[in-house]
Design a protein around this motif. Structure first.
Motif, PDB file in Angstrom:
ATOM      1  N   ASN A   1      -3.124  -9.575  -3.207  1.00 24.25           N
ATOM      2  CA  ASN A   1      -1.729 -10.053  -3.469  1.00 24.25           C
ATOM      3  C   ASN A   1      -0.952 -10.075  -1.837  1.00 24.25           C
ATOM      4  N   PRO A   2      -1.115 -11.074  -1.246  1.00 25.24           N
ATOM      5  CA  PRO A   2      -0.329 -10.942   0.102  1.00 25.24           C
ATOM      6  C   PRO A   2       1.100 -11.044  -0.095  1.00 25.24           C
ATOM      7  N   LYS A   3       1.545 -11.623  -1.165  1.00 22.03           N
ATOM      8  CA  LYS A   3       3.250 -11.474  -1.419  1.00 22.03           C
ATOM      9  C   LYS A   3       3.648  -9.855  -1.038  1.00 22.03           C
ATOM     10  N   LEU A   4       2.700  -9.065  -1.850  1.00 25.69           N
ATOM     11  CA  LEU A   4       3.244  -7.567  -1.891  1.00 25.69           C
ATOM     12  C   LEU A   4       3.459  -7.162  -0.111  1.00 25.69           C
ATOM     13  N   GLY A   5       2.798  -7.883   0.691  1.00 24.10           N
ATOM     14  CA  GLY A   5       2.989  -7.412   1.966  1.00 24.10           C
ATOM     15  C   GLY A   5       4.348  -7.573   2.655  1.00 24.10           C
ATOM     16  N   PHE A   6       5.268  -8.372   2.032  1.00 23.07           N
ATOM     17  CA  PHE A   6       6.556  -8.478   2.266  1.00 23.07           C
ATOM     18  C   PHE A   6       7.316  -7.166   1.950  1.00 23.07           C
ATOM     19  N   LEU A   7       6.874  -6.939   0.761  1.00 20.98           N
ATOM     20  CA  LEU A   7       7.765  -5.646   0.519  1.00 20.98           C
ATOM     21  C   LEU A   7       7.425  -4.324   1.351  1.00 20.98           C
ATOM     22  N   LEU A   8       6.108  -4.508   1.140  1.00 18.38           N
ATOM     23  CA  LEU A   8       5.612  -3.038   2.059  1.00 18.38           C
ATOM     24  C   LEU A   8       5.905  -3.025   3.523  1.00 18.38           C
ATOM     25  N   ALA A   9       5.658  -4.203   4.127  1.00 17.26           N
ATOM     26  CA  ALA A   9       6.164  -4.352   5.499  1.00 17.26           C
ATOM     27  C   ALA A   9       7.616  -4.094   5.776  1.00 17.26           C
ATOM     28  N   GLY A  10       8.501  -4.770   4.861  1.00 17.19           N
ATOM     29  CA  GLY A  10      10.078  -4.448   5.068  1.00 17.19           C
ATOM     30  C   GLY A  10      10.412  -3.047   4.822  1.00 17.19           C
ATOM     31  N   ALA A  11       9.873  -2.338   3.573  1.00 18.03           N
ATOM     32  CA  ALA A  11      10.081  -0.908   3.526  1.00 18.03           C
ATOM     33  C   ALA A  11       9.684  -0.108   4.706  1.00 18.03           C
ATOM     34  N   HIS A  12       8.537  -0.582   5.133  1.00 19.67           N
ATOM     35  CA  HIS A  12       7.974   0.359   6.265  1.00 19.67           C
ATOM     36  C   HIS A  12       8.720   0.432   7.519  1.00 19.67           C
TER      37      HIS A  12
ATOM     38  N   LEU B   1       1.974  -1.876 -11.097  1.00 17.21           N
ATOM     39  CA  LEU B   1       2.034  -2.399  -9.621  1.00 17.21           C
ATOM     40  C   LEU B   1       3.126  -1.714  -8.722  1.00 17.21           C
ATOM     41  N   MET B   2       4.202  -1.399  -9.246  1.00 20.31           N
ATOM     42  CA  MET B   2       5.480  -0.665  -8.685  1.00 20.31           C
ATOM     43  C   MET B   2       4.915   0.508  -8.246  1.00 20.31           C
ATOM     44  N   GLN B   3       4.405   1.349  -9.136  1.00 14.31           N
ATOM     45  CA  GLN B   3       4.083   2.783  -8.729  1.00 14.31           C
ATOM     46  C   GLN B   3       3.120   2.476  -7.781  1.00 14.31           C
ATOM     47  N   GLN B   4       1.943   2.059  -7.694  1.00 15.59           N
ATOM     48  CA  GLN B   4       1.000   1.721  -6.720  1.00 15.59           C
ATOM     49  C   GLN B   4       1.711   1.131  -5.499  1.00 15.59           C
ATOM     50  N   ALA B   5       2.691   0.451  -5.401  1.00 15.39           N
ATOM     51  CA  ALA B   5       3.518   0.097  -4.225  1.00 15.39           C
ATOM     52  C   ALA B   5       4.351   0.969  -3.574  1.00 15.39           C
TER      53      ALA B   5
ATOM     54  N   VAL C   1       3.462   4.698  -3.998  1.00 13.92           N
ATOM     55  CA  VAL C   1       2.567   5.510  -3.443  1.00 13.92           C
ATOM     56  C   VAL C   1       2.125   4.912  -1.955  1.00 13.92           C
ATOM     57  N   THR C   2       1.690   3.548  -2.061  1.00  8.00           N
ATOM     58  CA  THR C   2       1.162   3.097  -0.772  1.00  8.00           C
ATOM     59  C   THR C   2       2.106   3.322   0.306  1.00  8.00           C
ATOM     60  N   SER C   3       3.384   2.856  -0.034  1.00 11.20           N
ATOM     61  CA  SER C   3       4.576   3.042   0.946  1.00 11.20           C
ATOM     62  C   SER C   3       4.535   4.596   1.556  1.00 11.20           C
ATOM     63  N   MET C   4       4.484   5.410   0.797  1.00 11.84           N
ATOM     64  CA  MET C   4       4.422   6.865   1.257  1.00 11.84           C
ATOM     65  C   MET C   4       3.363   6.861   2.015  1.00 11.84           C
ATOM     66  N   ILE C   5       1.934   6.520   1.653  1.00 12.83           N
ATOM     67  CA  ILE C   5       0.809   6.782   2.670  1.00 12.83           C
ATOM     68  C   ILE C   5       0.947   5.883   3.961  1.00 12.83           C
TER      69      ILE C   5
ATOM     70  N   ALA D   1       7.849   8.468   5.414  1.00 12.49           N
ATOM     71  CA  ALA D   1       7.244   8.379   3.717  1.00 12.49           C
ATOM     72  C   ALA D   1       8.113   8.559   2.865  1.00 12.49           C
ATOM     73  N   ILE D   2       9.349   9.413   3.002  1.00 11.22           N
ATOM     74  CA  ILE D   2      10.123   9.322   1.678  1.00 11.22           C
ATOM     75  C   ILE D   2      11.118   8.090   1.971  1.00 11.22           C
ATOM     76  N   PHE D   3      11.709   7.776   3.143  1.00  4.68           N
ATOM     77  CA  PHE D   3      12.534   6.539   2.992  1.00  4.68           C
ATOM     78  C   PHE D   3      11.708   5.430   2.629  1.00  4.68           C
ATOM     79  N   ALA D   4      10.394   5.200   3.012  1.00  6.67           N
ATOM     80  CA  ALA D   4       9.568   3.981   2.507  1.00  6.67           C
ATOM     81  C   ALA D   4       9.320   3.840   1.269  1.00  6.67           C
ATOM     82  N   SER D   5       9.366   5.028   0.364  1.00  2.00           N
ATOM     83  CA  SER D   5       8.980   5.038  -0.753  1.00  2.00           C
ATOM     84  C   SER D   5      10.389   4.584  -1.584  1.00  2.00           C
ATOM     85  N   ILE D   6      11.548   5.305  -1.390  1.00  2.86           N
ATOM     86  CA  ILE D   6      12.989   4.932  -1.777  1.00  2.86           C
ATOM     87  C   ILE D   6      13.223   3.469  -1.532  1.00  2.86           C
ATOM     88  N   TYR D   7      12.881   2.860  -0.293  1.00  2.00           N
ATOM     89  CA  TYR D   7      13.295   1.363  -0.222  1.00  2.00           C
ATOM     90  C   TYR D   7      12.417   0.709  -1.028  1.00  2.00           C
ATOM     91  N   THR D   8      11.127   0.851  -1.236  1.00  2.00           N
ATOM     92  CA  THR D   8      10.300   0.264  -1.949  1.00  2.00           C
ATOM     93  C   THR D   8      10.848   0.069  -3.471  1.00  2.00           C
TER      94      THR D   8
END
Length: 408
Positions: free
Chosen positions: A144-155, A289-293, A295-299, A333-340
């Motif tokens: 799901n390449p679209k998810l990359g926008f959220l993960l990258a933005g939060a990161h 998918l939200m939970q996966q996103a 946790v992935t942001s934290m990682i 890790a904390i901030f990224a998970s919160i923003y996600t």
């Protein structure tokens, strides 16, 4: 003295335990080593080498100092670091781990940053590069390449937030009058600094390029060693049920937030190695998918002990402390998970709702085939590129041996 003895016992016990595990599971260790080596010479080495070499050349030519003068009025008020930190930050974002640490250490060696400024800079100038987040994690793992926008933005937003927080770290040293930031960037002074920096570096072009290649490859050889080591450690801990034991403690934490406990093992794996943790997280079908996103942001924010060991090894060659970097990774890790979590509803409504999409995705992102093809092509040429570069590295070292005064 007592703490020192306890530390010695812990380190010796850990090394002995890993040695025992290697003897007990030799086949597993070999397979894990192959996986780590394959990751290094197909992706990591060819991806990072051009950026590292280019960075060394730009530093030698004075371009970094030139950019530093122009960026001083921005970087100093925001992050309390010199303007050259802007270059390090940008290169760290584009090329990924551990470029930011490598460049920060280089600037510290040249005394372009103080010890405290270097510790602030290294804490927010290391991040996952966009291609890894969008190409590997989102497209390859989650499909799901679209998810990359959220993960990258939060990161990256979390990374920026960490930089703002770390500006309060340490006590500022007195800045000389000639290095104090001005309200308006001075192009004249920037050009003057560029010229003076180039004149100070008396190495001829060939020597500068050779030094850039050898320094970059030496750093990447170290990175490769850590990738292989932690790949083996992660696999051995899994076979020895240590990962499952640690996951039992994480289960309680996830239950507080109503997360699937099946995410605990991928999370533990991600603490050690970022790629494996992200891949395992994407395969947990019992979670949303939200939970996966999240946790992935934290990682991604924590970046894994493998990357942190690489950074620690680079910083150990200077007087830059590692503790601020480690603390910053926890913060990210904390901030990224919160923003996600905060952006999930908006992202889901605009990008995941196929019935009424609020925004049209670009065609090149809708069709993820090109991403898979590009990744596959890169992995095909990666080993060849790595072997050629290592051969050049050996030739340069040969002609630099004592007695080899000839020129190439």
């Amino acid at each position: 003295m007592y703490r020192s003895k306890v530390k010695t016992i812990i380190l010796a016990g850990t090394a002995s335990f890993l040695a025992f595990a290697l003897v007990t599971f030799p086949a597993t260790a070999v397979e894990a080593s192959k996986d780590g080596l394959n990751t290094w010479w197909t992706i990591v080495f060819p991806s990072l080498l051009p950026f590292l070499i280019l960075s060394e050349v730009l530093i030698g030519f004075g371009v970094v100092r030139f950019l530093g003068v122009l960026l001083e009025p921005v970087m100093r008020p925001l992050f309390k670091v010199p303007g050259v930190g802007g270059f390090v930050w940008a290169m760290g974002m584009v090329s990924g781990f551990p470029t930011g640490a490598k460049l920060t250490a280089r600037l510290r060696e040249e005394k372009q940053v103080t010890k405290v400024e270097a510790e602030r800079l290294v804490s927010f100038s290391n991040a996952s590069n966009p291609m890894f987040i969008i190409g590997a994690v989102s497209a390859a793992f989650f499909h799901n390449p679209k998810l990359g926008f959220l993960l990258a933005g939060a990161h990256y937003l979390a990374n920026f937030t960490v930089g703002l927080c770390m500006r309060f770290y340490g006590v500022d040293e007195k800045i000389p009058k000639d290095k104090k930031s001005s309200k308006v960037p001075s192009l004249k002074r920037a050009l003057r600094e560029l010229h003076h920096t180039r004149l100070k570096d008396k190495r001829p072009l060939g020597k500068l390029l050779g030094d850039a290649v050898t320094s970059s490859i030496q750093s990447l050889l170290m990175v490769g060693g850590f990738i292989i080591l932690f790949s083996v450690i992660n696999r051995l801990l899994f076979h020895l049920q240590v990962t499952s034991l640690l996951a039992g403690f994480i289960d309680k934490f996830f239950e507080l937030f109503s997360f699937s406990t099946a995410l605990s093992i991928p999370f533990i794996a991600g603490i050690f190695e970022i790629t494996l943790g992200s891949k395992l997280t994407s395969g947990v079908e019992s979670s949303t998918l939200m939970q996966q996103a999240i946790v992935t942001s934290m990682i991604l924010g924590f970046c894994g002990l493998s990357v942190q060991a690489q950074v620690a090894s680079i910083l150990a060659q200077t007087d830059i402390g590692f503790k601020p970097f480690f603390f910053a990774r926890i913060l990210q890790a904390i901030f990224a998970s919160i923003y996600t979590y905060l952006f999930w509803d908006v992202f889901s409504a605009n990008f995941l709702n196929d019935d009424k999409p609020a925004f049209a995705m670009p065609a090149f992102l809708e069709d993820q085939g090109w991403i898979s093809q590009a990744t596959q092509k890169w992995m095909e040429i990666g080993p060849t590129f790595t072997i050629i570069c290592l051969s050049v590295y050996v030739v340069i070292l040969f002609f630099r041996l004592p007695g080899k005064k000839r020129t190439v």
